[in-house]
Design an enzyme around this catalytic site. Sequence first.
Site, PDB file in Angstrom:
ATOM      1  CG  ASP A 175       2.939   0.702   7.611  1.00 11.60           C
ATOM      2  OD1 ASP A 175       2.605  -0.140   6.765  1.00 11.60           O
ATOM      3  OD2 ASP A 175       2.177   1.093   8.503  1.00 11.60           O
ATOM      4  CG  HIS A 187       1.843   3.755  12.075  1.00  7.26           C
ATOM      5  ND1 HIS A 187       0.565   3.350  12.409  1.00  7.26           N
ATOM      6  CD2 HIS A 187       2.085   3.199  10.858  1.00  7.26           C
ATOM      7  CE1 HIS A 187       0.065   2.598  11.436  1.00  7.26           C
ATOM      8  NE2 HIS A 187       0.980   2.481  10.487  1.00  7.26           N
ATOM      9  CD  GLU A 237       1.039  -3.751   6.145  1.00  5.46           C
ATOM     10  OE1 GLU A 237       1.913  -3.126   6.798  1.00  5.46           O
ATOM     11  OE2 GLU A 237       0.041  -3.166   5.669  1.00  5.46           O
ATOM     12  CG  HIS A 242      -0.352   0.089   2.541  1.00  4.46           C
ATOM     13  ND1 HIS A 242      -0.110   1.297   3.174  1.00  4.46           N
ATOM     14  CD2 HIS A 242       0.081  -0.862   3.407  1.00  4.46           C
ATOM     15  CE1 HIS A 242       0.431   1.073   4.361  1.00  4.46           C
ATOM     16  NE2 HIS A 242       0.568  -0.230   4.527  1.00  4.46           N
ATOM     17  CD  GLU A 245      -2.668  -1.496   5.766  1.00  5.07           C
ATOM     18  OE1 GLU A 245      -2.705  -2.442   6.565  1.00  5.07           O
ATOM     19  OE2 GLU A 245      -2.181  -0.391   6.070  1.00  5.07           O
ATOM     20  CD  GLU A 246      -1.145   2.610   7.535  1.00  8.78           C
ATOM     21  OE1 GLU A 246      -1.810   2.228   8.523  1.00  8.78           O
ATOM     22  OE2 GLU A 246       0.031   2.250   7.346  1.00  8.78           O
TER      23      GLU A 246
END
Length: 784
Positions: free
Chosen positions: A106, A243, A167, A94, A140-141
């Site tokens: 990510d 993140h 991922e 993603h 995706e998030e």
Amino acid sequence: SRGYLDNITAIGPRTVGSPENEVIAVNYLLEQIRGIKRESTDAHKISVDIQRPTGSFSIDFLGGFTSYYANITNVVVKLEPRNGAEHAVLSNCHFDSVPNTPGASDDAVSCAVMLEILNTLSKSSESLQHAVIFLFNGAEENILQASHGFITQHEWAKSIRAFINLEAAGVGGKELVFQTGPENPWLVQAYVAAAKHPFASVVAQEIFQSGIIPADTDFRIYRDFGSVPGIDLAFIENGYIYHTEYDTSDRILTDSIQRAGDNILAVLKYLATSEKLAKSFEYRHGNVVFFDILGLFVLAYPARVGTIMNYITAAIAFFYLCKKVLQPKPRAVHNLKKLLTAFSITLTSWVCTLVAVLMVAMFVSIIGRALSWYTHFYVSVSLYGTAAAAKLILVHVLAKKFFYKNVNEQYLGDVFFDASLMIWSIVLAVMTQMGLCSAFICTLWVAFPLLTKLMIHKEFSQKGATIKFIVMYLLGMFVPYLYMLYLSWTVFEMFTPVMGRSGSEIPPDMVLAGFIVIFTMILSSYFINFIYLVKSTKTTLVTLTTVFVVTLILVCSGIFFPYSSDAANPKPKRVFLQHTSRRFHDLDGNVVKSDSGIWINGFDYNGISHITPHVPEINDTIRTPCEEQAPFCGLPWILPVHFMFRFVRTRMSRVAGLHRRKPAAVAISYTSRILSPSHMSLYARPRAGSALSRWSLGDGMPVASLGGDYFVFYSRGLHAAPWRFWVELTAPEKHSDGIISLAIAAHYFFGEDQKSPQLHALLERFPNWTFSSGWSCTYDLFLF
């Protein structure tokens, strides 16, 4: 791959609905794909499609909620033989990121790897047997929305027989295979046969699927909504900066990218030329036990074979123990009593150790020193590891001194070895009965010690622990101990950073102390008997106790600050700030209450206690009471994670009203039409006597969240139509105070509306060891 990664992250945060995600990132991907297509050989045909799906689904994750998406973006590429292919394997990454982070690991790095693999395959003169579909998914998030849009709506989805999902739960390092299947052992065999640098663990799979890690991946969507089997891989190292703003491309080593590329290219090629892919549904039979040996190779075998091996191993151990008890026969009852006594003392030592260490962890948490080990992991070992080892030894020393006075040392060493063997054999049988593939660990802890015991049986009965005996004993135990240390490294690598983002409800010290005690008990299993063989353990006990006491004093004094702003290796504290403007309406639509403030949430157990000394006026602000009549306490949650936070730790610092540039225009009878920014949350609570029976979302059946309220997560890409939905309720004839409370929160994650001047000024004052993610939002509550 490095060039692709740098270019994607240079775009900045790629939040769904933002021009960066929907336009700039998409255009960059299309540009690269077109370049690859131009240079491809005649052996392949490359097709590109932009999909912008709209849909909704319910998901049992984070307390359960319903997700609605509109006009989000997928970039899909199909590489197939010139004459086409009936079946396909999917590779998924993603390109979107969470707000306020460049999202290198990510998941930009995975998309960079996929572009490189597409480039490599397209230039090959060898034709593949099946198609390879590359999905660069753009949402995706937003809790797995784009993958749902693809697998349920795209025409190419029907041809997919297996998938690989790329991922991240950390930044760089090795990529761990932490989920496979469901069932389909042939997929694991494909990974075993093809991957050049394998790193896989069925233990990680069972931990992840137990739900104790607050995370999920697109794997769930392909499995549950597409019934497609697959392999889930994730980078797991350095989860401290996952993140956050520190998830930058320079932190991902080229070796990591190369390693992931080598593995995924090899596995994709293997699957795209596999006879089994075409008939994958025929090979669906049971689970598979798989684990790598120090990253050198993977052992994999069907779970049913594992079950037979486990039961045989346990049976041999029980036969050995029975033989020991029954020899000589006249002393059978006496022998059994001695074995059961040793068994009971060992279990007692474990329980006492667990209770004692958890009490220390609770004390540390109560006095406000939780997470002291977050930046300095050795502190957790010095504090909880030494306490666990000292307590274990102490219980056995006391047993030896008071319970086993004048009993032969060799006999005691022998009987306590047998007691550990008995415990492991019982655990092996129970875990196998429960269907846990992780039971293979117990097999190691029964088979190798038993072999060791049989090989050095004579040395066991000699006086004292001789050098020869110790060397042979250690050699026999080498395999299970080495594997356990390797596994414990993986577990702590994954779990320690998670403790900094698991909410304010779970005391992280209790969790980590629990893990350390478990590993201490496991690693000490076959060394407890040495306490009975050696003359004295006084020096060991004094050393362990001294280290524990000194560490405890230092932890209590606050010398170990939990967070770090070290440029090379940051370990930031996560804080979320929402500048919220709220309005509460009555049945006639009149505003009966309105307020505005900055709602502050610390994302770990310490709340914001470490921040208030730096921003003291937070302490003087009003703590927001829970609006009991409103769903989710009348606060603008993005996701229904209220159960992860203690409400007393949330604050609304009162500040001047937030200017509403784009008020959510709502007109609801039983049908609703909402104009909004790209992210919203809808909360519903039927009033007393009423019930939600149907709605136009998901599969039509409303799904309540933890606590009984209903939560809908909404997001959209560019130019989405207004959101229309309807709800159906059953209600009593008399409902003078309304039949449902409906609230809508609008979240501004990007653009000029993201940060108000007040929010910006407050964020500027936060210390540099925090990662503070801030945005503006509006909240409106209506009664109908």
